[in-house]
Design an enzyme around this catalytic site. Structure first.
Site, mmCIF file in Angstrom:
data_model
loop_
_atom_site.group_PDB
_atom_site.id
_atom_site.type_symbol
_atom_site.label_atom_id
_atom_site.label_comp_id
_atom_site.label_asym_id
_atom_site.label_seq_id
_atom_site.Cartn_x
_atom_site.Cartn_y
_atom_site.Cartn_z
ATOM 1 N N LEU A 1 -12.763 43.983 7.345
ATOM 2 C CA LEU A 1 -12.308 43.142 8.337
ATOM 3 C C LEU A 1 -11.992 41.417 6.857
ATOM 4 O O LEU A 1 -11.027 41.096 7.451
ATOM 5 C CB LEU A 1 -13.286 42.238 9.504
ATOM 6 C CG LEU A 1 -13.030 43.153 10.804
ATOM 7 C CD1 LEU A 1 -14.290 42.186 11.531
ATOM 8 C CD2 LEU A 1 -12.112 43.541 10.888
ATOM 9 N N GLY A 2 -12.871 41.851 6.241
ATOM 10 C CA GLY A 2 -12.765 40.984 4.859
ATOM 11 C C GLY A 2 -13.096 40.784 4.294
ATOM 12 O O GLY A 2 -14.957 41.057 3.921
ATOM 13 N N GLY B 1 -15.968 37.505 2.825
ATOM 14 C CA GLY B 1 -16.468 35.804 2.510
ATOM 15 C C GLY B 1 -17.773 35.516 1.567
ATOM 16 O O GLY B 1 -18.044 36.166 0.389
ATOM 17 N N SER B 2 -17.945 34.527 1.486
ATOM 18 C CA SER B 2 -19.321 33.635 0.598
ATOM 19 C C SER B 2 -20.192 34.263 0.838
ATOM 20 O O SER B 2 -20.831 34.701 -0.534
ATOM 21 C CB SER B 2 -19.036 31.829 1.472
ATOM 22 O OG SER B 2 -19.661 31.827 2.439
ATOM 23 N N VAL C 1 -17.215 41.772 5.463
ATOM 24 C CA VAL C 1 -17.631 42.219 6.681
ATOM 25 C C VAL C 1 -16.950 43.306 6.633
ATOM 26 O O VAL C 1 -15.855 43.241 6.596
ATOM 27 C CB VAL C 1 -17.181 40.575 7.357
ATOM 28 C CG1 VAL C 1 -17.041 41.127 9.216
ATOM 29 C CG2 VAL C 1 -18.399 39.274 6.859
ATOM 30 N N LYS D 1 -22.523 42.452 8.448
ATOM 31 C CA LYS D 1 -22.157 41.554 7.329
ATOM 32 C C LYS D 1 -22.732 42.803 6.552
ATOM 33 O O LYS D 1 -23.665 42.563 6.473
ATOM 34 C CB LYS D 1 -22.780 40.891 7.155
ATOM 35 C CG LYS D 1 -21.590 40.298 8.277
ATOM 36 C CD LYS D 1 -21.673 39.111 8.751
ATOM 37 C CE LYS D 1 -20.555 38.024 8.934
ATOM 38 N NZ LYS D 1 -20.192 36.354 8.202
ATOM 39 N N ASP E 1 -23.581 26.091 7.716
ATOM 40 C CA ASP E 1 -22.412 25.995 6.491
ATOM 41 C C ASP E 1 -21.152 26.516 7.171
ATOM 42 O O ASP E 1 -20.094 27.003 8.331
ATOM 43 C CB ASP E 1 -22.178 27.177 6.108
ATOM 44 C CG ASP E 1 -20.473 28.068 4.997
ATOM 45 O OD1 ASP E 1 -20.184 26.468 4.898
ATOM 46 O OD2 ASP E 1 -20.753 28.839 4.576
HETATM 47 P P1 ADP Z 1 -17.196 33.547 5.137
HETATM 48 O O1 ADP Z 1 -18.152 33.284 4.227
HETATM 49 O O2 ADP Z 1 -16.166 32.596 4.131
HETATM 50 O O3 ADP Z 1 -18.204 32.380 6.803
HETATM 51 P P2 ADP Z 1 -17.433 35.540 6.584
HETATM 52 O O4 ADP Z 1 -17.938 36.544 5.454
HETATM 53 O O5 ADP Z 1 -17.936 35.378 7.919
HETATM 54 O O6 ADP Z 1 -16.701 34.901 5.533
HETATM 55 O O7 ADP Z 1 -16.303 36.390 7.156
HETATM 56 C C1 ADP Z 1 -15.144 37.006 6.579
HETATM 57 C C2 ADP Z 1 -14.890 37.551 7.304
HETATM 58 O O8 ADP Z 1 -14.656 38.597 8.155
HETATM 59 C C3 ADP Z 1 -13.493 36.886 8.092
HETATM 60 O O9 ADP Z 1 -11.943 36.642 7.773
HETATM 61 C C4 ADP Z 1 -13.780 36.521 9.368
HETATM 62 O O10 ADP Z 1 -12.574 36.334 9.566
HETATM 63 C C5 ADP Z 1 -14.518 37.689 9.753
HETATM 64 N N1 ADP Z 1 -15.322 38.137 10.267
HETATM 65 C C6 ADP Z 1 -16.877 37.736 9.917
HETATM 66 N N2 ADP Z 1 -17.076 37.609 11.128
HETATM 67 C C7 ADP Z 1 -16.688 37.967 11.903
HETATM 68 C C8 ADP Z 1 -17.203 38.292 13.400
HETATM 69 N N3 ADP Z 1 -17.860 38.590 13.730
HETATM 70 N N4 ADP Z 1 -15.645 38.924 14.378
HETATM 71 C C9 ADP Z 1 -15.025 39.077 14.171
HETATM 72 N N5 ADP Z 1 -14.217 38.742 12.681
HETATM 73 C C10 ADP Z 1 -15.340 38.560 11.719
HETATM 74 MG MG MG Z 2 -18.857 33.001 8.196
#
Ligand code: ADP
Ligand code: MG
Length: 494
Positions: free
Chosen positions: A35-36, A38-39, A43, A61, A158
């Site tokens: 999904l991506g 993050g910090s 994910v 995560k 955060d």
């Molecule tokens: P950050 O460290 O910026 O808070 P995250 O680690 O929370 O980022 O998330 C990273 C990516 O995963 C983001 O693009 C976010 O949209 C996606 N994401 C995180 N948690 C969820 C979730 N519960 N459902 C859908 N997408 C998620």
């Molecule tokens: Mg986050």
């Protein structure tokens, strides 16, 4: 075991990730797609093979924290157990956590609507703005979520648009309590590689972080929902920090209600102790009013379309709002539940006495108005009588008689030596001073009777001001005697 990123690469190759159904993690999760990043780490969308039908999609995560020592693992797991017990419609549900090699893994609810930051960017690019009602609705949801966690002494640390997710157009705060989960295992300062946009002045000055720092961040999010821009901006990190610490508090554009701007300003107070708590914000009459509207909207939403898949979520929000609307009553209710049957009986009596006091107050007000009217009528009648008498009689005898025929007002009682109603007299007897005995004709007697009736309710009728004061005393007495007395005895017996 391979790290997930490697696993994804390894299994998928050029094939889409969604076909990697064989790679089981913790004997139940199958990677679906990334999904991506993050910090905290990477994910993934996963499918939970042990979940009920329709609830399989979850988020994994993967947080790289280096080697965790056994103590830290135990602590993190205890913390995770606590988080998994929390349940609020505005909080991304935390299901489980486990350690795999150097990675600490968290399994949470999946929000298909992406995060609020994406939504804001999308609107900004399309040159659209969120409607006021949408902003208020989302803000209330966020407030409820933050309040729920703060009541349980859990900080977010955060809060930002990127950590707020959309699911069926409802907002859910992600990563609540997660930073605490990782506290023991890594230095948080190094974990925050992100932006300072939402950081409070005290956090930036290393003067400590508490619930009020979360409130600051929530204020920044409210501003961003309204303006589609950060509350504090600058060309570089330092200029943003300076704006937060020393700059002016930004205001909302004129299209938003003044009251919302006032709420924003209170949340962005540079002094954390002057910022309201989430509970206090929810009690602001303007917000409370919005809370009622949101409740109505969600009730309608749930009723209108029974097949609408957010119905369940809406019902949960209604529940949360309902809880908040009746928070005071609920708090009292929980107090009631702790009470002994005898105390409950007293409380019931107290409530009944309150009702009675309300009715009495209303009755007293009605009587007062009635008497005032009659008094005025009597005065004008006597004045006419006096004029006629003056015209027809002039000797000393009759003028003496005349004085006696004038209505005796409460003022007369005082001037002719009658006692003023004392404080310890009961309300019914408050004004029952006896009139001066004197000879009276039949007509005078009747008039006297009428005056007596008036003076039974109002002691000082000559001045509107003292009438009001007497009324207040009277009402105070009524209220004191019924509900307050009961309440005092209840408190004393507690
Ligand atoms: P950050 O460290 O910026 O808070 P995250 O680690 O929370 O980022 O998330 C990273 C990516 O995963 C983001 O693009 C976010 O949209 C996606 N994401 C995180 N948690 C969820 C979730 N519960 N459902 C859908 N997408 C998620
Ligand atoms: Mg986050």
């Amino acid at each position: 075991m391979l790290k997930f990123q490697e696993a994804v690469k390894h299994v998928s190759g050029s094939a889409p990730i969604s076909t990697c159904s064989e790679t089981l993690i913790a004997r139940r999760y199958v990677l679906q797609q990334k999904l991506g990043r993050g910090s905290f780490g990477t994910v993934y969308l996963v499918s939970d093979k042990k979940a009920k039908q329709g609830e399989e999609l979850k988020v994994l995560k993967e947080i790289s924290v280096g080697d965790l020592n056994p103590n830290e693992t135990v602590e993190a797991n205890l913390e995770a157990q606590l988080l998994s017990k929390l349940d609020h419609p505005a909080i991304v549900k935390f299901y489980a956590s486990f350690v795999e090699r150097e990675s600490f893994c968290i399994i949470t609810e999946y929000c298909e609507g992406r995060d609020l930051d994406c939504k804001i960017q999308e609107y900004k690019e399309a040159k659209k703005i969120f409607t006021e009602s949408q902003i208020i609705e989302w803000f209330i949801q966020l407030l409820l979520g933050v309040n729920y966690m703060h009541e349980r002494r859990i900080l977010h640390r955060d809060l930002k648009a990127k950590n707020i997710f959309l699911k069926n157009n409802l907002l859910k705060i992600g990563d609540f309590g997660v930073s605490r989960l990782l506290m023991g295992s890594c230095d948080l300062a190094t974990t925050f590689t992100g932006t300072p946009y939402y950081m409070s002045p005290e956090a930036l000055k290393h003067q400590g972080y508490d619930t009020k720092s979360d409130i600051w961040s929530l204020g920044c999010i409210l501003y961003e929902m309204c303006c589609l821009d950060h509350a504090f901006t600058g060309h570089n990190f330092l200029s943003v920090v300076l704006k937060i610490v020393e700059g002016n508090t930004p205001s909302l554009p004129d299209r938003y209600p003044n009251k919302l701007n006032t709420v924003l300003h209170s949340m962005l107070n540079k002094n954390p102790s002057l910022r309201p708590s989430a509970t206090e914000i929810l009690k602001i009459p303007y917000i409370d009013e919005q809370l009622q509207n949101v409740k109505c909207k969600f009730i309608n939403m749930a009723l209108k379309d029974k097949t609408f898949n957010c119905q369940k979520e809406a019902a949960r929000i209604v529940n949360a709002v309902q809880k908040k609307v009746h928070l005071q009553t609920l708090r009292e209710l929980s107090e009631v539940q702790k009470m002994t049957p005898r105390e409950r009986m007293r409380l019931r009596k107290l409530n009944a006495a309150d009702e009675k006091a309300k009715k009495l107050k209303q009755l007293a007000e009605e009587k007062y108005q009635e008497n005032l009217k009659r008094m005025q009528e009597l005065r004008s009648r006597n004045f006419q009588q006096l004029s006629i008498d003056v015209l027809h009689e002039s000797d000393e005898q009759t003028s003496k008689h005349l004085i006696q025929s004038q209505p005796i007002t409460a003022l007369d009682y005082i001037s002719i030596g009658h006692k003023e109603p004392s404080e310890n007299e009961t309300p019914g007897r408050l004004c029952m001073s006896e009139p001066v005995e004197h000879e009276t004709s039949e007509e005078e007697e009747q008039r006297e009777e009428e005056n007596m009736e008036v003076s039974q309710t109002v002691s000082k009728t000559s001045q509107q001001d003292s009438d009001v004061k007497a009324m207040v005393r009277y009402l105070e007495n009524v209220l004191n005697n019924s509900s307050l007395g009961e309440m005092m005895s209840l408190l004393q017996n507690k």
